[in-house]
Design a protein around this motif. Structure first.
Motif, PDB file in Angstrom:
ATOM      1  N   PHE A 186       0.836  -1.208   0.000  1.00 46.60           N
ATOM      2  CA  PHE A 186       0.000   0.000   0.000  1.00 46.60           C
ATOM      3  C   PHE A 186       0.870   1.257   0.000  1.00 46.60           C
ATOM      4  O   PHE A 186       0.636   2.193  -0.775  1.00 46.60           O
ATOM      5  CB  PHE A 186      -0.922  -0.022   1.228  1.00 46.60           C
ATOM      6  CG  PHE A 186      -1.719   1.235   1.408  1.00 46.60           C
ATOM      7  CD1 PHE A 186      -2.794   1.512   0.573  1.00 46.60           C
ATOM      8  CD2 PHE A 186      -1.393   2.152   2.397  1.00 46.60           C
ATOM      9  CE1 PHE A 186      -3.530   2.678   0.727  1.00 46.60           C
ATOM     10  CE2 PHE A 186      -2.116   3.316   2.556  1.00 46.60           C
ATOM     11  CZ  PHE A 186      -3.184   3.578   1.719  1.00 46.60           C
ATOM     12  N   LEU A 187       1.886   1.271   0.861  1.00 46.85           N
ATOM     13  CA  LEU A 187       2.755   2.457   0.958  1.00 46.85           C
ATOM     14  C   LEU A 187       3.512   2.704  -0.340  1.00 46.85           C
ATOM     15  O   LEU A 187       3.822   3.844  -0.683  1.00 46.85           O
ATOM     16  CB  LEU A 187       3.745   2.285   2.123  1.00 46.85           C
ATOM     17  CG  LEU A 187       3.145   2.371   3.530  1.00 46.85           C
ATOM     18  CD1 LEU A 187       4.168   1.985   4.588  1.00 46.85           C
ATOM     19  CD2 LEU A 187       2.596   3.775   3.812  1.00 46.85           C
ATOM     20  N   GLN A 244       3.994   5.623   9.287  1.00 44.29           N
ATOM     21  CA  GLN A 244       4.849   5.254   8.149  1.00 44.29           C
ATOM     22  C   GLN A 244       4.359   6.017   6.926  1.00 44.29           C
ATOM     23  O   GLN A 244       3.176   5.949   6.586  1.00 44.29           O
ATOM     24  CB  GLN A 244       4.744   3.745   7.884  1.00 44.29           C
ATOM     25  CG  GLN A 244       5.588   2.888   8.789  1.00 44.29           C
ATOM     26  CD  GLN A 244       7.048   2.839   8.339  1.00 44.29           C
ATOM     27  OE1 GLN A 244       7.382   3.267   7.232  1.00 44.29           O
ATOM     28  NE2 GLN A 244       7.895   2.342   9.223  1.00 44.29           N
ATOM     29  N   LEU A 245       5.254   6.734   6.274  1.00 42.43           N
ATOM     30  CA  LEU A 245       4.870   7.511   5.100  1.00 42.43           C
ATOM     31  C   LEU A 245       5.189   6.728   3.825  1.00 42.43           C
ATOM     32  O   LEU A 245       6.234   6.087   3.734  1.00 42.43           O
ATOM     33  CB  LEU A 245       5.621   8.837   5.065  1.00 42.43           C
ATOM     34  CG  LEU A 245       5.604   9.675   6.360  1.00 42.43           C
ATOM     35  CD1 LEU A 245       6.332  10.987   6.128  1.00 42.43           C
ATOM     36  CD2 LEU A 245       4.189   9.926   6.806  1.00 42.43           C
ATOM     37  N   GLY A 246       4.285   6.798   2.881  1.00 53.11           N
ATOM     38  CA  GLY A 246       4.504   6.098   1.616  1.00 53.11           C
ATOM     39  C   GLY A 246       4.532   7.051   0.441  1.00 53.11           C
ATOM     40  O   GLY A 246       4.886   8.223   0.570  1.00 53.11           O
ATOM     41  N   MET A 294       8.205   7.817   9.984  1.00 59.24           N
ATOM     42  CA  MET A 294       9.226   7.062   9.261  1.00 59.24           C
ATOM     43  C   MET A 294       8.894   7.054   7.772  1.00 59.24           C
ATOM     44  O   MET A 294       7.718   6.998   7.384  1.00 59.24           O
ATOM     45  CB  MET A 294       9.257   5.600   9.738  1.00 59.24           C
ATOM     46  CG  MET A 294       9.571   5.399  11.207  1.00 59.24           C
ATOM     47  SD  MET A 294      11.273   5.796  11.635  1.00 59.24           S
ATOM     48  CE  MET A 294      12.185   4.542  10.741  1.00 59.24           C
ATOM     49  N   ARG A 314       0.191   8.526   1.090  1.00 55.32           N
ATOM     50  CA  ARG A 314      -0.325   7.319   1.733  1.00 55.32           C
ATOM     51  C   ARG A 314       0.394   7.097   3.070  1.00 55.32           C
ATOM     52  O   ARG A 314       1.617   7.271   3.146  1.00 55.32           O
ATOM     53  CB  ARG A 314      -0.107   6.099   0.828  1.00 55.32           C
ATOM     54  CG  ARG A 314      -1.037   6.081  -0.367  1.00 55.32           C
ATOM     55  CD  ARG A 314      -0.897   4.793  -1.138  1.00 55.32           C
ATOM     56  NE  ARG A 314      -1.964   4.678  -2.131  1.00 55.32           N
ATOM     57  CZ  ARG A 314      -2.248   3.557  -2.774  1.00 55.32           C
ATOM     58  NH1 ARG A 314      -1.546   2.469  -2.560  1.00 55.32           N
ATOM     59  NH2 ARG A 314      -3.234   3.518  -3.646  1.00 55.32           N
ATOM     60  N   VAL A 315      -0.355   6.706   4.071  1.00 53.15           N
ATOM     61  CA  VAL A 315       0.247   6.466   5.391  1.00 53.15           C
ATOM     62  C   VAL A 315      -0.318   5.182   6.004  1.00 53.15           C
ATOM     63  O   VAL A 315      -1.436   4.776   5.705  1.00 53.15           O
ATOM     64  CB  VAL A 315      -0.022   7.633   6.385  1.00 53.15           C
ATOM     65  CG1 VAL A 315       0.700   8.894   5.982  1.00 53.15           C
ATOM     66  CG2 VAL A 315      -1.510   7.898   6.554  1.00 53.15           C
ATOM     67  N   VAL A 316       0.503   4.564   6.850  1.00 60.90           N
ATOM     68  CA  VAL A 316       0.037   3.487   7.722  1.00 60.90           C
ATOM     69  C   VAL A 316       0.438   3.907   9.136  1.00 60.90           C
ATOM     70  O   VAL A 316       1.622   4.061   9.429  1.00 60.90           O
ATOM     71  CB  VAL A 316       0.666   2.121   7.367  1.00 60.90           C
ATOM     72  CG1 VAL A 316       0.242   1.064   8.387  1.00 60.90           C
ATOM     73  CG2 VAL A 316       0.254   1.693   5.967  1.00 60.90           C
TER      74      VAL A 316
END
Lengths: 195, 117
Positions: free
Chosen positions: A178-179, B100-102, B66, B82-84
């Motif tokens: 996803f990231l 967490q950065l995407g 991160m 996008r992030v988690v």
């Protein structure tokens, strides 16, 4: 005085019978104070003041970091702050080991707690009574001292060593995809990060 | 008699603990795309999750950001990324422990300029 004690006890008993107990509660200041004193009593004086016999090197620190991530982080978190599902719901809760309450303890004290655990808490006794296991425990003492200086890069590396089940691996893989901009996978079943 | 008083006093102490329940939640993961960021003393990051819900994450000085295996900052969190996030619920607040950065979400990227003929 006796009547006061009986009265408070009676009221307490009535409350306990109606509300019960929960490990989610925060210990009172009095309870925490008494527990800390008892923990200190449990450590023989000659052990309390023991100095770390293991020399601190980058290799030792890396080994301890990996060991901590694998054995300790489930409760304490990789950063030692105790912000995990297990750590936050223990009674008493896992401490923030970056703070002075832990960092101010002598090396021998930390060693004793890791080796012998703390009764009536979630902290078990680790390892066997062998020179090899003692050496590993002293390495962990070095790592605990290093916690306040932990870098994000070290934390990222530790994540690789955290114990995971198949579902966690699948969830981590879905997050990675996803990231990176990939298709959104169905919601991973382990939405509880700490489970 | 003394023992009875001591035992009942202890029950009173433990019961007082029970009265101070702090029901804190489990850690959860929030996966989604940042909609907007309100940077203040406690910053709020609004995220649209992959399930289509809107969630507001509270980020403080303990929140770790991160990007892959490198450290990032709140300033790196922008709309469309996008992030988690690993979060804990504290009352009505959803506090981000780690974000967490995407990559930028494809839908959020500006469309490429068309050819001019």
């Amino acid at each position: 005085m006796a009547l006061l004690g009986l009265g408070a006890g009676g009221a307490g008993l009535a409350f306990v019978l109606s509300a019960g107990f929960s490990a989610r509660d925060e210990p009172t200041a009095v309870e925490a104070f008494v527990a800390r004193r008892l923990r200190n009593f449990s450590i023989p004086r000659e052990h309390r003041d023991a100095r770390n016999p293991v020399a601190l090197t980058p290799v030792v620190l890396a080994r301890a970091r990996e060991h901590f991530a694998d054995h300790c982080a489930s409760c304490h978190g990789n950063d030692g702050r105790g912000q995990t599902t297990l750590g936050r719901n223990l009674y008493p809760k896992a401490p923030d080991m970056q703070l002075a309450d832990t960092q101010g303890l002598p090396d021998g004290h930390l060693f004793w707690i890791i080796k012998n655990g703390v009764r009536l808490t979630g902290m078990p006794a680790w390892g066997e009574d062998t020179p090899e296991d003692d050496s590993t425990t002293w390495e962990l003492v070095h790592f605990i001292r290093h916690l306040p200086k932990l870098t994000p890069e070290e934390l990222a590396e530790m994540r690789e060593f955290n114990p995971r089940g198949r579902r966690d691996w699948e969830a981590a893989e879905a997050e990675r995809r996803f990231l990176e901009g990939g298709e959104v996978a169905p919601a991973p079943p382990s939405s509880h990060a700490g489970h | 008699m003394r023992e009875a008083v001591a035992i009942l006093s202890w029950i009173a102490l433990v019961a007082a603990t029970g009265a101070m329940q702090a029901h804190e939640g489990h850690q959860h993961k929030v996966m989604g795309t940042v909609v907007q960021v309100h940077a203040d003393k406690v910053s709020h990051v609004e995220v649209k999750t992959v399930e289509g819900k809107t969630v507001v994450l509270s980020c403080d000085d303990k929140t770790q950001f991160m990007k892959g295996k490198s450290a990032a900052k709140l300033q790196d969190v922008v709309a469309g990324i996008r992030v988690v996030a690993t979060t804990v619920e504290e009352g009505k607040t959803i506090r981000a422990v780690e974000v967490q950065l995407g990559e930028m979400d494809a839908a959020a990227k500006p469309a490429p300029a068309g050819h001019k003929h």
